[in-house]
Design a protein around this motif. Structure first.
Motif, PDB file in Angstrom:
ATOM      1  N   GLY A  26       0.513  -1.570   0.148  1.00  0.00           N
ATOM      2  CA  GLY A  26       0.313  -0.021   0.267  1.00  0.00           C
ATOM      3  C   GLY A  26       0.519   1.651   0.413  1.00  0.00           C
ATOM      4  N   HIS A  27       1.885   1.145   0.681  1.00  0.00           N
ATOM      5  CA  HIS A  27       2.823   2.497   1.133  1.00  0.00           C
ATOM      6  C   HIS A  27       3.289   2.801  -0.585  1.00  0.00           C
ATOM      7  N   GLY A  28       3.816   1.745  -1.388  1.00  0.00           N
ATOM      8  CA  GLY A  28       3.965   1.644  -2.938  1.00  0.00           C
ATOM      9  C   GLY A  28       5.793   2.099  -2.090  1.00  0.00           C
ATOM     10  N   PHE A  29       6.657   1.651  -4.673  1.00  0.00           N
ATOM     11  CA  PHE A  29       7.860   1.866  -3.949  1.00  0.00           C
ATOM     12  C   PHE A  29       8.712   3.238  -5.041  1.00  0.00           C
ATOM     13  N   ASP A  30       7.356   4.262  -4.883  1.00  0.00           N
ATOM     14  CA  ASP A  30       7.991   5.168  -5.679  1.00  0.00           C
ATOM     15  C   ASP A  30       8.376   6.453  -4.906  1.00  0.00           C
ATOM     16  N   ALA A  31       8.156   6.221  -3.755  1.00  0.00           N
ATOM     17  CA  ALA A  31       8.467   7.119  -2.059  1.00  0.00           C
ATOM     18  C   ALA A  31       9.458   5.807  -1.483  1.00  0.00           C
ATOM     19  N   PRO A  32      10.878   7.008  -1.141  1.00  0.00           N
ATOM     20  CA  PRO A  32      11.944   6.508  -0.213  1.00  0.00           C
ATOM     21  C   PRO A  32      10.903   5.967   1.371  1.00  0.00           C
ATOM     22  N   GLY A  33      10.226   6.327   1.643  1.00  0.00           N
ATOM     23  CA  GLY A  33       9.360   6.025   3.607  1.00  0.00           C
ATOM     24  C   GLY A  33      10.055   6.567   4.119  1.00  0.00           C
ATOM     25  N   THR A  34      11.080   7.426   3.949  1.00  0.00           N
ATOM     26  CA  THR A  34      12.092   7.918   5.527  1.00  0.00           C
ATOM     27  C   THR A  34      10.341   8.492   6.409  1.00  0.00           C
TER      28      THR A  34
END
Length: 472
Positions: A285-293
């Motif tokens: 759901g978070h995806g992998f197009d953002a670093p997620g910091t």
């Protein structure tokens, strides 16, 4: 000759005893006289009428309520608890305090309802970004009812999501059940709400898509200035709006994840199928197009969960946890430090020891640890060496050679993990000799791509469309 008289002291005592005896006899005689005057036979018998009355009184006393202490008496409800349920719900939605139902059983009974769970999930997982000329507010207000629509800033929404994820009622089934509404909110906000209109063909395809009656997922429209836009929908995961004139691309995740709950990461009660689906839902759901910091979680809890998954020999849970750890930890370390060697990603080497203890002849869980970070493997370890020798397989031979080369390989991998590491985000490095051998000799493939997009629980499959040929 006269004799001197001798006094015998014992005589006085005998006379005292005699006197005492006479007194006792006198008292005994008086007692016998009194006893002779008493009526014989003990307590007189009760009449039948008196006995019946006594029994009825005993029965009545047994049915009387027992006296309780003031602490055990029923607590009087407060003014808040006496309010109508609708007003209590309004207060709950205004405060957004998940501890309110925990304060009393009466409030818990009033607020433990599905429509309350629904609103809290929507508010905590919807990324409500401000836009110009927002015309979607009436539609959004209808979706969020009975809550009054008010945009939450990023920090408040992050705190609310953390509280909601810790609630026992926030299950993966309830989150999955709200994904269509979350997608509807995003479409209303970032497509219809900004004034984009579609022609008849696109509008019909769009309506069919929302009704799950069509497979079209790309739609075109124009705004009031004549600019052309394209809406691309990955059901229940994301929507992307692209402007043809400015080439501006905005992707909005359906499930805006801001953290992972510690209990779910640890797997305190073991990793069930629902737990793995929960973790995969949040991860993808978070995806992998953002670093997620900006995603918060306890890495200690995550490492404990990896250990528990190893002990359970649960390769599915282990794979998901390693993906979460590598993706978010790598990005966090890379964003915090400029020196790659000082901020290199690694996992505790104890995991490899646990793996060889649990694995037996099955190298699956050991290979998952390698794919996360092969450079964390202890280079000179007798237990792992013996285990590799006992495998008598291509992987065992490769592992023995890799452990010999590992000390000189670590420095290069830490300096540039993306190009010199054996694996990076699960992708095998074909440009180095250990990577080529692993692909050729162990896996028998030419390529092993990133494992971040791989998932056994695809939420997109939950958006089932009806075939035009299917019977109504």
């Amino acid at each position: 000759m006269e004799l001197t008289p001798i006094r015998v002291r014992g005589r006085r005592k005998r006379r005292a005893a005699t006197k005492t005896k006479s007194l006792d006899e006198k008292e005994n005689g008086e007692s016998k006289a009194v006893a002779l005057r008493r009526p014989k036979g003990g307590r007189p018998m009760m009449s039948f009428a008196d006995k019946a009355a006594s029994q009825s009184q005993a029965v009545a006393r047994s049915h009387m309520p027992k006296k309780t202490s003031s602490a055990k008496r029923r607590r009087k409800l407060s003014r808040l608890e006496c309010l109508p349920v609708e007003l209590i719900e309004k207060i709950f939605l205004y405060s957004l305090d998940v501890d309110l139902p925990r304060s009393s059983p009466a409030l818990a009974a009033a607020l433990s309802r599905e429509r309350m769970y629904r609103v809290f999930i929507l508010l905590s997982f919807w990324n409500d970004v401000p836009v110009e000329n927002d015309a979607a507010q009436p539609a959004i207000a209808r979706i969020l009812a009975p809550a009054e629509y008010e945009r939450l800033d990023e920090e408040r929404r992050k705190a609310l999501q953390s509280d909601v994820l810790r609630c026992r009622w926030c299950t993966v089934q309830r989150i999955l059940g709200q994904l269509p509404e979350l997608m509807n909110l995003a479409i209303q906000k970032y497509w219809l709400g900004v004034g984009i209109t579609m022609d008849v063909t696109n509008q019909q395809a769009f309506d069919n898509f929302l009704a799950k009656d069509g497979d079209t997922r790309i739609f075109e429209g124009t705004d009031s200035n004549g600019n052309h836009y394209t809406l691309s929908v990955i059901p229940l995961l994301s929507i992307t709006v692209t402007c043809a004139e400015t080439q501006e691309v905005n992707t909005h995740r359906i499930l805006s994840v801001k953290g992972f709950p510690d209990g779910l990461l640890r797997g305190d009660d073991g990793f069930s199928d629902d737990d793995i689906a929960y973790l995969e839902t949040l991860r993808t759901g978070h995806g992998f197009d953002a670093p997620g910091t900006d995603v918060s979680f306890s890495r200690d809890a995550l490492q404990q969960g990896i250990h528990n998954a190893l002990v359970e020999h649960n390769s599915r849970a282990l794979c998901t946890l390693l993906k979460i750890d590598e993706y978010f930890t790598r990005h966090r370390l890379e964003s915090e430090g400029t020196d790659p060697s000082a901020s290199s990603y690694s996992i505790p080497p104890e995991h490899f020891h646990t793996a060889v203890t649990i694995a037996g002849d099955d190298p699956t869980i050991f290979q998952l640890l390698l794919r996360a970070n092969a450079e964390s493997l202890p280079a000179d370890d007798s237990a792992i060496t013996q285990w590799a020798m006992d495998l008598h397989s291509a992987f065992g031979s490769w592992l023995l050679d890799f452990m010999v080369q590992l000390p000189e390989h670590i420095d290069a991998a830490r300096a540039n993990p993306r190009t010199a590491g054996l694996f990076y985000m699960g992708r095998a490095n074909h440009d180095i000799e250990p990577g080529r051998r692993y692909l050729d000799e162990v896996l028998g493939v030419t390529e092993l791509s990133s494992w971040m997009d791989e998932t056994e629980f695809d939420v997109t499959s939950l958006w089932e469309t009806e075939s035009p040929d299917s019977p109504s």
